[in-house]
Design a protein around this motif. Structure first.
Motif, short mmCIF file in Angstrom:
data_model
loop_
_atom_site.label_atom_id
_atom_site.label_comp_id
_atom_site.label_asym_id
_atom_site.label_seq_id
_atom_site.Cartn_x
_atom_site.Cartn_y
_atom_site.Cartn_z
N GLU A 64 0.79 -1.18 0.39
CA GLU A 64 -0.09 -0.18 -0.08
C GLU A 64 0.76 1.20 0.02
O GLU A 64 0.38 2.08 -0.82
N VAL A 65 1.88 1.15 0.77
CA VAL A 65 2.55 2.67 0.84
C VAL A 65 3.64 2.71 -0.31
O VAL A 65 4.03 3.79 -0.62
N SER A 66 3.82 1.82 -1.06
CA SER A 66 4.58 1.73 -2.42
C SER A 66 4.04 2.08 -3.46
O SER A 66 4.41 2.58 -4.27
N HIS A 67 2.39 1.57 -3.38
CA HIS A 67 1.83 1.70 -4.72
C HIS A 67 0.28 2.59 -4.65
O HIS A 67 -0.09 3.07 -5.59
N GLY A 101 8.45 8.75 0.44
CA GLY A 101 8.73 7.61 -0.14
C GLY A 101 9.10 6.57 1.22
O GLY A 101 10.05 7.05 1.91
N SER A 102 8.68 5.32 1.33
CA SER A 102 8.98 4.59 2.41
C SER A 102 10.78 4.43 2.36
O SER A 102 11.03 3.97 3.32
N TYR A 103 10.94 3.93 1.25
CA TYR A 103 12.75 3.53 1.19
C TYR A 103 13.46 4.73 1.83
O TYR A 103 14.39 4.57 2.68
N ASN A 104 13.28 6.10 1.20
CA ASN A 104 13.71 7.10 1.87
C ASN A 104 13.59 7.26 3.29
O ASN A 104 14.59 7.45 4.11
#
Length: 211
Positions: A64-67, A101-104
């Motif tokens: 969900e957080v990515s797309h 962005g979750s990765y950041n």
């Protein structure tokens, strides 16, 4: 008999139930998770076990957080209350994740990671791990409402990462997370503890590619 809530039915069920307009681009495809991940994972849990439920909920959250572009459509959490942080750092809200962005947020500042915009932060890892960047629960230490669990995140380094050549090795990292959940098992708060540099330094150990 009470029906299992949608967010606990698994990632594919949540994707199938979503309207087309919720996606940033299009509905995500997780075929590598079905084709590649089973042979590479190190754990196996019975359906309906606490470990299986935790892994499934985190997979839905990651999807969900990515797309999904609007946090209001994220089923895996209580959006207006949710917050997360890494290694005791600053808290981030659901909207912070959608914007940044979750990765950041999960990587933070690292000499081995070029901080990018939302799309770039996902593409850099999709490029490095073209056959999938997988995640599994290793052990659940405490049950709800405060779930503490160990995890493993891994992929085969077969694509370029930030200008560095791949070496075909399996790159993995390990961590511990503490998640507070609501009575209906939605995420309220998640703290992650792991060393991102130990993982990222392996992606930059090889020779840079001349462009």
């Amino acid at each position: 008999m009470t029906e299992t809530p949608l967010w606990l039915q698994g990632r594919e069920a949540v994707i199938a139930a979503a309207s087309p307009e919720v996606w940033r681009a299009e509905a995500p495809d997780y075929h590598f998770s079905h084709e590649v991940m089973p042979a590479q994972r190190t754990t196996s849990f019975d359906a309906g076990s606490l470990e299986s439920v935790v892994e499934s909920l985190v997979q839905v959250f990651e999807m969900e957080v990515s797309h999904k572009k609007d946090p209001a459509t994220w089923l895996s959490m209580v959006t207006e209350k949710f917050r997360t942080r890494v290694n005791g750092g600053a808290w981030a809200s659901a909207q912070d994740i959608a914007d940044t962005g979750s990765y950041n947020i999960l990587v933070g500042d690292s000499a081995f990671y070029p901080r990018l915009d939302f799309d770039g932060s996902h593409e850099i890892f999709h490029s490095a791990f073209p056959k999938g960047f997988f995640w599994e629960v290793l052990e659940v230490l405490t049950p709800p409402p405060v779930v503490t669990f160990k995890w493993r995140h891994w992929g085969t380094f077969e694509g370029e990462y930030a200008g560095h050549k791949p070496d075909g090795s399996v790159i993995e990292m390990f961590g511990v997370s503490i998640a507070k959940v609501s009575e209906d098992v939605k995420l309220l708060e998640v703290e992650h503890f792991y060393d991102p540099n130990a993982f990222l330094s392996k992606l930059t150990a090889g020779c840079p590619i001349a462009h």
